[in-house]
Motif scaffolding. Sequence first.
Motif, PDB file in Angstrom:
ATOM      1  N   ASP A 179       3.071   1.608  -3.280  1.00  0.00           N
ATOM      2  CA  ASP A 179       2.202   1.992  -4.390  1.00  0.00           C
ATOM      3  C   ASP A 179       1.806   3.461  -4.279  1.00  0.00           C
ATOM      4  O   ASP A 179       1.801   4.192  -5.270  1.00  0.00           O
ATOM      5  CB  ASP A 179       0.957   1.104  -4.407  1.00  0.00           C
ATOM      6  N   TRP A 180       1.497   3.900  -3.046  1.00  0.00           N
ATOM      7  CA  TRP A 180       1.141   5.305  -2.849  1.00  0.00           C
ATOM      8  C   TRP A 180       2.306   6.222  -3.203  1.00  0.00           C
ATOM      9  O   TRP A 180       2.119   7.245  -3.876  1.00  0.00           O
ATOM     10  CB  TRP A 180       0.710   5.540  -1.405  1.00  0.00           C
ATOM     11  N   ASN A 181       3.502   5.883  -2.787  1.00  0.00           N
ATOM     12  CA  ASN A 181       4.670   6.695  -3.124  1.00  0.00           C
ATOM     13  C   ASN A 181       4.877   6.763  -4.635  1.00  0.00           C
ATOM     14  O   ASN A 181       5.172   7.831  -5.185  1.00  0.00           O
ATOM     15  CB  ASN A 181       5.924   6.128  -2.453  1.00  0.00           C
TER      16      ASN A 181
ATOM     17  N   ALA B  74       0.822  -1.201   0.000  1.00  0.00           N
ATOM     18  CA  ALA B  74       0.000   0.000   0.000  1.00  0.00           C
ATOM     19  C   ALA B  74       0.863   1.261   0.000  1.00  0.00           C
ATOM     20  O   ALA B  74       0.605   2.219  -0.742  1.00  0.00           O
ATOM     21  CB  ALA B  74      -0.931  -0.006   1.202  1.00  0.00           C
TER      22      ALA B  74
ATOM     23  N   PRO C 187      -0.568   9.201   3.015  1.00  0.00           N
ATOM     24  CA  PRO C 187      -1.217   8.125   2.250  1.00  0.00           C
ATOM     25  C   PRO C 187      -2.727   8.155   2.385  1.00  0.00           C
ATOM     26  O   PRO C 187      -3.266   8.492   3.441  1.00  0.00           O
ATOM     27  CB  PRO C 187      -0.643   6.845   2.885  1.00  0.00           C
ATOM     28  N   ARG C 188      -3.392   7.793   1.323  1.00  0.00           N
ATOM     29  CA  ARG C 188      -4.847   7.762   1.332  1.00  0.00           C
ATOM     30  C   ARG C 188      -5.333   6.352   1.647  1.00  0.00           C
ATOM     31  O   ARG C 188      -4.655   5.357   1.374  1.00  0.00           O
ATOM     32  CB  ARG C 188      -5.411   8.209  -0.013  1.00  0.00           C
ATOM     33  N   THR C 189      -6.492   6.296   2.241  1.00  0.00           N
ATOM     34  CA  THR C 189      -7.197   5.035   2.440  1.00  0.00           C
ATOM     35  C   THR C 189      -8.622   5.243   1.963  1.00  0.00           C
ATOM     36  O   THR C 189      -9.280   6.205   2.364  1.00  0.00           O
ATOM     37  CB  THR C 189      -7.191   4.615   3.925  1.00  0.00           C
TER      38      THR C 189
ATOM     39  N   ALA D 251      -5.604   0.746  -2.240  1.00  0.00           N
ATOM     40  CA  ALA D 251      -5.622   1.458  -0.957  1.00  0.00           C
ATOM     41  C   ALA D 251      -6.971   1.405  -0.257  1.00  0.00           C
ATOM     42  O   ALA D 251      -7.373   2.362   0.393  1.00  0.00           O
ATOM     43  CB  ALA D 251      -5.228   2.926  -1.183  1.00  0.00           C
TER      44      ALA D 251
ATOM     45  N   THR E 212       6.160   7.270   4.815  1.00  0.00           N
ATOM     46  CA  THR E 212       4.735   7.467   5.087  1.00  0.00           C
ATOM     47  C   THR E 212       4.289   8.919   4.929  1.00  0.00           C
ATOM     48  O   THR E 212       3.204   9.283   5.367  1.00  0.00           O
ATOM     49  CB  THR E 212       4.388   6.986   6.500  1.00  0.00           C
TER      50      THR E 212
ATOM     51  N   ARG F 270       2.649   6.444  -6.965  1.00  0.00           N
ATOM     52  CA  ARG F 270       1.555   7.154  -7.632  1.00  0.00           C
ATOM     53  C   ARG F 270       1.555   8.654  -7.363  1.00  0.00           C
ATOM     54  O   ARG F 270       0.807   9.401  -7.996  1.00  0.00           O
ATOM     55  CB  ARG F 270       0.205   6.595  -7.165  1.00  0.00           C
ATOM     56  N   ASN F 271       2.368   9.091  -6.414  1.00  0.00           N
ATOM     57  CA  ASN F 271       2.332  10.504  -6.021  1.00  0.00           C
ATOM     58  C   ASN F 271       3.703  11.167  -6.102  1.00  0.00           C
ATOM     59  O   ASN F 271       4.184  11.745  -5.125  1.00  0.00           O
ATOM     60  CB  ASN F 271       1.769  10.619  -4.603  1.00  0.00           C
TER      61      ASN F 271
END
Length: 421
Positions: free
Chosen positions: A205-207, A202, A259-261, A334, A227, A209-210
């Motif tokens: 992947d967030w890192n 998670a 990070p988004r959830t 996410a 984070t 994508r951003n």
Amino acid sequence: MPIPDLPTLDHHDEDSMLSRKFGREVANYLSGSPLNRLSFLRTEHDFLQSAFSHPSAAFLLMNNLGPLTKDDPTHLAFATNADVVPLTGATPFAKTEADLINDYDSRETHPVILFLGLDDKHRLPSHDAAPAAPAGTEPFAYRTYKGVPYFAVDVTARGENAEAANAVIAAMKAKGFTFQDSSPRHMALHAGQAAMYGQARALLDWNARNPFCAQCGQPTLSVHAGTKRVCPPTDKASGTPQPRAPCATRGTVSNLSFPRTDPTVIMAVVSADGTRILLGRQKRWPKDWYSTLAGFQEPGESIEEAVRREVWEESGVTVGRVVLHSSQPWPFPASLMIGAVAQALPGDGETIFLGNDAELESAKWFPLAEVEEALVKGVSNLGEKAPEGHVEGNLRLPPQTAIANRLITAVVEGWGAAPKI
């Protein structure tokens, strides 16, 4: 594919007021991490660097979000500090967060390194744990915190680090390890390790994508042990720090940097008389394969409202009472699956109508006996053949690693009736 085990909780056998009233807590696959995340220490670079450098430190390597595993897909393989230093450098956490931001140079590419946590209660069995530290090594300790440090490192070949990343990947393969596919269809990891992988997937992947700021569009920097991402005020790309364009995230708290959830409701809908379960299927699914209904929760909406809305929009069924059952982190990419059991209103409330939303190809009410048989003879992953003993044309259901299965099982076993301890 092997059937993964499910997580257990330390307090499962605890006799408490809540357990007596509601039964034991349910822990779903991809939850139940054996690690203490120590999230409040992610800002302390001394802690992170000492943990990273300790001989007992273990590193979960991820290539295109696929985890490194041993000779079978049920066990993660962990690298050592010596394995990752050619890619990460020996002192990736030597600087404070403030210094990292002040020294930002957009020409540089750094692999994302996540601090996953400490195994401070030795929850991981020996066959799942980190490689043994050299004999005579003192256990890792920082203040009062002791245990084995676990990190995750993104070894996907990117930019100027591609050569070093490929060398690490080749070295791991030479040891007989394998990078698994990152699809949830291929998940076979043991419960505790699956949770560790889910956390790493998670966040990595967030890192990935951003890489750019959502406010101003400029490149961002990963800090806080992977984070948090910040939009630095200056850039050394020209040799000396030069001011970057203004950005609303600087000087204020902005959740866009974290990070988004995505909260997602998923529900087993029971008929008004409690004898049937509503299940639906999408056109792309295998023949006879059905599951519970699900959908994203919207802003300004309670969980209960989201359950009622999604059920009505997808199936036309009107739901009354909604009770929360359990939850499941689902890092693809996410989501947090919020599991509920809901009951349809009698009469017209149970009428199925698929004309509101075209998501489902079919929705049906299934008698509990038929569903119970499918839990025994018709459970499989989406990409797998029906299990032995399944009769073609009979109901098929998701595997036990999916919260949908756990919700269906709960209803069949009488969840919501007399609590079971």
